[in-house]
Scaffold this active site. Structure first.
Site, PDB file in Angstrom:
ATOM      1  N   ARG A 236     -15.850  11.495  13.555  1.00  0.00           N
ATOM      2  CA  ARG A 236     -16.477  10.233  13.119  1.00  0.00           C
ATOM      3  C   ARG A 236     -17.082   9.405  14.237  1.00  0.00           C
ATOM      4  O   ARG A 236     -18.121   8.779  14.059  1.00  0.00           O
ATOM      5  CB  ARG A 236     -15.413   9.362  12.463  1.00  0.00           C
ATOM      6  CG  ARG A 236     -15.255   9.692  11.060  1.00  0.00           C
ATOM      7  CD  ARG A 236     -14.288   8.785  10.414  1.00  0.00           C
ATOM      8  NE  ARG A 236     -13.990   9.452   9.161  1.00  0.00           N
ATOM      9  CZ  ARG A 236     -13.097   9.058   8.311  1.00  0.00           C
ATOM     10  NH1 ARG A 236     -12.400   7.976   8.562  1.00  0.00           N
ATOM     11  NH2 ARG A 236     -12.893   9.712   7.209  1.00  0.00           N
TER      12      ARG A 236
ATOM     13  N   HIS B  30     -13.570   0.517   9.839  1.00  0.00           N
ATOM     14  CA  HIS B  30     -12.899   1.243   8.756  1.00  0.00           C
ATOM     15  C   HIS B  30     -11.391   1.344   8.910  1.00  0.00           C
ATOM     16  O   HIS B  30     -10.663   1.179   7.942  1.00  0.00           O
ATOM     17  CB  HIS B  30     -13.498   2.645   8.702  1.00  0.00           C
ATOM     18  CG  HIS B  30     -12.985   3.500   7.592  1.00  0.00           C
ATOM     19  ND1 HIS B  30     -13.099   3.138   6.270  1.00  0.00           N
ATOM     20  CD2 HIS B  30     -12.367   4.709   7.601  1.00  0.00           C
ATOM     21  CE1 HIS B  30     -12.579   4.099   5.507  1.00  0.00           C
ATOM     22  NE2 HIS B  30     -12.111   5.049   6.285  1.00  0.00           N
TER      23      HIS B  30
ATOM     24  N   ASP C 189      -2.155  -9.381   9.533  1.00  0.00           N
ATOM     25  CA  ASP C 189      -1.025 -10.330   9.540  1.00  0.00           C
ATOM     26  C   ASP C 189       0.235  -9.729  10.167  1.00  0.00           C
ATOM     27  O   ASP C 189       0.889 -10.360  10.995  1.00  0.00           O
ATOM     28  CB  ASP C 189      -0.691 -10.790   8.105  1.00  0.00           C
ATOM     29  CG  ASP C 189      -1.898 -11.376   7.392  1.00  0.00           C
ATOM     30  OD1 ASP C 189      -2.671 -12.093   8.042  1.00  0.00           O
ATOM     31  OD2 ASP C 189      -2.079 -11.095   6.192  1.00  0.00           O
TER      32      ASP C 189
ATOM     33  N   GLU D   4     -13.800  17.594   5.549  1.00  0.00           N
ATOM     34  CA  GLU D   4     -14.319  16.396   6.226  1.00  0.00           C
ATOM     35  C   GLU D   4     -14.388  16.694   7.724  1.00  0.00           C
ATOM     36  O   GLU D   4     -13.871  17.714   8.187  1.00  0.00           O
ATOM     37  CB  GLU D   4     -13.426  15.176   5.946  1.00  0.00           C
ATOM     38  CG  GLU D   4     -13.547  14.686   4.511  1.00  0.00           C
ATOM     39  CD  GLU D   4     -12.763  13.423   4.215  1.00  0.00           C
ATOM     40  OE1 GLU D   4     -13.359  12.475   3.712  1.00  0.00           O
ATOM     41  OE2 GLU D   4     -11.548  13.383   4.481  1.00  0.00           O
TER      42      GLU D   4
ATOM     43  N   ASN E 231      -5.922  -1.478   1.156  1.00  0.00           N
ATOM     44  CA  ASN E 231      -6.833  -0.395   1.544  1.00  0.00           C
ATOM     45  C   ASN E 231      -6.526   0.916   0.823  1.00  0.00           C
ATOM     46  O   ASN E 231      -7.422   1.728   0.589  1.00  0.00           O
ATOM     47  CB  ASN E 231      -6.771  -0.165   3.060  1.00  0.00           C
ATOM     48  CG  ASN E 231      -7.644  -1.165   3.813  1.00  0.00           C
ATOM     49  OD1 ASN E 231      -8.429  -1.890   3.203  1.00  0.00           O
ATOM     50  ND2 ASN E 231      -7.502  -1.193   5.124  1.00  0.00           N
TER      51      ASN E 231
ATOM     52  N   GLU F 269      -0.902   1.754   8.322  1.00  0.00           N
ATOM     53  CA  GLU F 269      -1.985   1.346   9.235  1.00  0.00           C
ATOM     54  C   GLU F 269      -1.556   0.253  10.212  1.00  0.00           C
ATOM     55  O   GLU F 269      -2.097   0.154  11.310  1.00  0.00           O
ATOM     56  CB  GLU F 269      -3.200   0.893   8.404  1.00  0.00           C
ATOM     57  CG  GLU F 269      -4.467   0.798   9.222  1.00  0.00           C
ATOM     58  CD  GLU F 269      -5.705   0.502   8.383  1.00  0.00           C
ATOM     59  OE1 GLU F 269      -5.645   0.602   7.140  1.00  0.00           O
ATOM     60  OE2 GLU F 269      -6.743   0.175   8.984  1.00  0.00           O
TER      61      GLU F 269
ATOM     62  N   HIS G 180     -16.431   3.878  10.279  1.00  0.00           N
ATOM     63  CA  HIS G 180     -16.829   4.958   9.365  1.00  0.00           C
ATOM     64  C   HIS G 180     -18.352   5.052   9.399  1.00  0.00           C
ATOM     65  O   HIS G 180     -19.038   4.036   9.242  1.00  0.00           O
ATOM     66  CB  HIS G 180     -16.341   4.647   7.956  1.00  0.00           C
ATOM     67  CG  HIS G 180     -16.396   5.839   7.044  1.00  0.00           C
ATOM     68  ND1 HIS G 180     -17.592   6.372   6.596  1.00  0.00           N
ATOM     69  CD2 HIS G 180     -15.422   6.613   6.511  1.00  0.00           C
ATOM     70  CE1 HIS G 180     -17.327   7.420   5.829  1.00  0.00           C
ATOM     71  NE2 HIS G 180     -16.021   7.588   5.770  1.00  0.00           N
TER      72      HIS G 180
ATOM     73  N   ARG H   5      -8.784   8.902  14.664  1.00  0.00           N
ATOM     74  CA  ARG H   5      -8.042   9.472  13.531  1.00  0.00           C
ATOM     75  C   ARG H   5      -8.840  10.581  12.839  1.00  0.00           C
ATOM     76  O   ARG H   5     -10.017  10.414  12.521  1.00  0.00           O
ATOM     77  CB  ARG H   5      -7.727   8.375  12.512  1.00  0.00           C
ATOM     78  CG  ARG H   5      -7.000   8.872  11.283  1.00  0.00           C
ATOM     79  CD  ARG H   5      -6.671   7.721  10.373  1.00  0.00           C
ATOM     80  NE  ARG H   5      -7.859   7.094   9.845  1.00  0.00           N
ATOM     81  CZ  ARG H   5      -8.482   7.462   8.738  1.00  0.00           C
ATOM     82  NH1 ARG H   5      -8.040   8.491   8.023  1.00  0.00           N
ATOM     83  NH2 ARG H   5      -9.548   6.816   8.323  1.00  0.00           N
TER      84      ARG H   5
ATOM     85  N   GLY I   3       0.833  -1.195   0.000  1.00  0.00           N
ATOM     86  CA  GLY I   3       0.000   0.000   0.000  1.00  0.00           C
ATOM     87  C   GLY I   3       0.869   1.247   0.000  1.00  0.00           C
ATOM     88  O   GLY I   3       2.083   1.168  -0.234  1.00  0.00           O
ATOM     89  N   VAL I   4       0.266   2.389   0.278  1.00  0.00           N
ATOM     90  CA  VAL I   4       0.997   3.656   0.188  1.00  0.00           C
ATOM     91  C   VAL I   4       2.253   3.657   1.062  1.00  0.00           C
ATOM     92  O   VAL I   4       3.328   4.098   0.614  1.00  0.00           O
ATOM     93  CB  VAL I   4       0.070   4.869   0.524  1.00  0.00           C
ATOM     94  CG1 VAL I   4      -0.653   4.714   1.840  1.00  0.00           C
ATOM     95  CG2 VAL I   4       0.828   6.180   0.527  1.00  0.00           C
TER      96      VAL I   4
ATOM     97  N   GLY J 238      -9.432  11.552   0.440  1.00  0.00           N
ATOM     98  CA  GLY J 238      -8.322  12.357  -0.042  1.00  0.00           C
ATOM     99  C   GLY J 238      -7.155  12.365   0.909  1.00  0.00           C
ATOM    100  O   GLY J 238      -7.007  11.487   1.755  1.00  0.00           O
TER     101      GLY J 238
HETATM  102  C1  SIN Z   1     -13.663   8.910   3.413  1.00  0.00           C
HETATM  103  O1  SIN Z   1     -13.557   9.166   2.223  1.00  0.00           O
HETATM  104  O2  SIN Z   1     -14.647   9.201   4.078  1.00  0.00           O
HETATM  105  C2  SIN Z   1     -12.560   8.189   4.088  1.00  0.00           C
HETATM  106  C3  SIN Z   1     -11.471   9.103   4.401  1.00  0.00           C
HETATM  107  C4  SIN Z   1     -10.688   8.560   5.552  1.00  0.00           C
HETATM  108  O3  SIN Z   1     -10.948   7.460   6.040  1.00  0.00           O
HETATM  109  O4  SIN Z   1      -9.817   9.280   6.031  1.00  0.00           O
END
Ligand code: SIN
Length: 527
Positions: A285, A346, A218, A124, A53, A370, A239, A381, A25-26, A60
């Site tokens: 959230r 999430h 894992d 957000e 993920n 993560e 989420h 977060r 991943g990233v 974003g």
């Molecule tokens: C979302 O697009 O709501 C997820 C963004 C995130 O989990 O930071």
């Protein structure tokens, strides 16, 4: 605790590399690209490169890229949402190094949505300003993943092996020497000077999740078995808005939809967030998720609705093309219909404890993204801080591992013995489904001692026969990892007798700074 299988490194085929990166991943890709400036890098990933993920992230990347924004504001927003448990040094690193990493990503070829040459920022929950950049409307993760894969594939120093499952780390006397892996039915050893874990989270431990099928914890499990310390395992972020239709794969409906003005309604059409928080749909959230759960109880319903019908139709088409496509495939038009949603698991906030350079409590072993826990998210977060974390700490870990000195000249022989093999009758899928249901029911958004204890008893029982046996398949190893992590989540959730961030105890609804403004660490060895 030992390893999952019997082996002796002397009897297995082996290869060597300077830096082994587990996960694609990233965070893993960023680490690999940086480390490759200094040595040979091998990336291994258990599925195909893109199955992670990062690829499915929508919202974003939060970063201070606007002249109207400031580091102090982003830091403050992160700390506020983190509810008293953030590592402030790590937050400062995240926010202040973030813009450089984003610019680097753009140099690698990433395109973020712009208008008249300026970034289009979205909003957000928990952010005091519009600071989230996005790509292809709502496919930011895909853009990030594709860009980093292309960059990694161009590096002569990087080799990539897909469908290679890491069974365990090769550790002795608190030093990591690489990993024991399985590709199809063949097992072999990868010796490495430095090993980086970037295997992602544990969403698949829950029945309802937005996560990739690969998110089975894992890395956390094999790091724990090897003796690494894990931290903050009780903090699982839910989420608030995942598509809730029978047959849909619980597709995420980005928080950015609410950022652009989407409204949450109950089945009577009431905007219920008015009752719960002054920031309404853009409250943090955990608050929105718990408000939805309360509303579901009050209205005796299984889901609430996200209403976008009042928003500009062109905005919806341009900003949320994927969400629109997914909803349309289920006969729902976000321009005209209310969308049924409810919270699902999430993001894994806890993980392998690291310092700000990604160093774990085991020598020559790093973790990022993560699967790691540097404390940057505290107890909750901030939205869109996770791709940023992957970029910033992936880079730092790659740099630390790449520039580490003190070379191992000869790798030790390592072995392990397990007496018990799988009984044929063990139905792995059945145990996995039971675990997912139990975690969803008893260790979800709202928790209480009696249910946690009952869940713990059941999981301990399943573990008593699943964990002591030797598996041969990826599904079997994943089940063992899921059970290992479930037990750690339960232990931590029971110990934290307060409510903080995403961890809500019905029997201890208040925050208790005196006793619990601290991290809960778990490990099988003292450091
Ligand atoms: C979302 O697009 O709501 C997820 C963004 C995130 O989990 O930071």
């Amino acid at each position: 605790m030992g390893c999952l299988i019997s082996f002796n490194t002397n009897n297995l085929q082996s290869i060597q590399t300077d830096i082994l990166v587990i996960g694609s991943g990233v965070a893993g890709l960023m680490a690999a690209i940086e480390a490759a400036k200094y040595g040979k890098v091998l990336i291994i990933t258990k599925d195909n490169l893109r199955e992670c993920n990062t690829e499915i992230a929508q919202g974003g990347i939060a970063a201070v890229l606007s002249t109207n924004d400031s580091y102090s504001a982003h830091i403050q927003n992160t700390l506020t949402v983190g509810d008293g448990l953030c590592n402030e040094e790590a937050v400062k690193v995240l926010v202040e190094e973030g813009p450089s990493r984003v610019r680097e990503l753009i140099e690698f070829g990433a395109n973020f949505d712009k208008e008249k040459g300026q970034f289009l920022f979205t909003q957000e929950g928990g952010h005091s300003t519009r600071r989230i950049i996005h790509a292809k409307g709502d496919a930011t993760g895909t853009e990030v993943e594709e860009t980093l894969i292309a960059k990694a594939q161009l590096q002569e120093n990087i080799r990539i092996l897909e469908h290679t499952f890491t069974i365990d780390l090769l550790c002795e006397d608190n030093v990591c020497y690489g990993a024991l892996v399985q590709l199809k039915d063949k097992r072999w050893v990868i010796f490495a000077q430095q090993t980086i874990i970037a295997t992602g989270g544990i969403g698949q431990i829950y029945r309802e999740t937005t996560n990739s099928i690969t998110a089975t914890g894992d890395g956390m499990a094999f790091a724990y078995r090897a003796g690494a310390t894990l931290m903050d395992m009780e903090f699982i972020q839910f989420h608030p808005t995942t598509l809730y239709i029978a047959g849909a794969s619980r597709a995420l409906i980005s928080e950015a939809v609410r950022g652009e003005g989407g409204i949450l309604k109950n089945k009577y059409g009431e905007r219920f967030m008015l009752k719960y928080h002054p920031s309404l749909e853009l409250a943090p959230r955990d608050v929105v998720s718990r408000s939805i759960i309360t509303e579901l109880k009050l209205t005796d319903d299984s889901h609430v609705y996200l209403d976008m019908t009042h928003l500009d139709k062109k905005l919806l088409e341009n900003r949320f093309p994927n969400i629109m496509r997914v909803c349309l495939s289920f006969g729902l038009d976000i321009r005209k219909d209310l969308i049924p949603v409810r919270p699902t698991a999430h993001y894994t906030i806890g993980g392998i404890k690291t310092d700000i350079n990604g160093q774990t409590t085991i020598d020559r072993l790093y973790a990022c993204g993560e699967t790691a826990c540097v404390g940057v998210h505290g107890a909750n977060r901030l939205a869109s801080n996770s791709l940023l974390e992957g970029l910033v700490f992936g880079y730092r870990v790659g740099h630390s591992a790449g520039t580490a000195t003190n070379k191992i000249e000869s790798f030790p022989n390592i072995s392990n013995t397990i007496d018990d093999r799988y009984i044929e009758e063990l139905n792995i899928e059945d145990v996995r489904n039971s675990l997912k249901s139990l975690m969803w029911r008893d260790v979800g958004i709202e928790r209480e001692r009696d249910k946690l204890l009952a869940g713990q008893k059941e999981i301990d029982f399943w573990s008593s026969y699943v964990l002591r046996k030797e598996s041969t398949t990826q599904a079997g190893f994943e089940l063992q990892n899921l059970l290992t992590i479930a037990r750690l989540i339960l232990q931590s959730a029971l110990r934290r007798e307060e409510s903080r961030g995403v961890h809500y105890r019905k029997d201890f609804p208040q925050k208790n700074d005196v006793e619990f403004k601290r991290h809960i660490e778990l490990g099988i060895r003292k450091h």
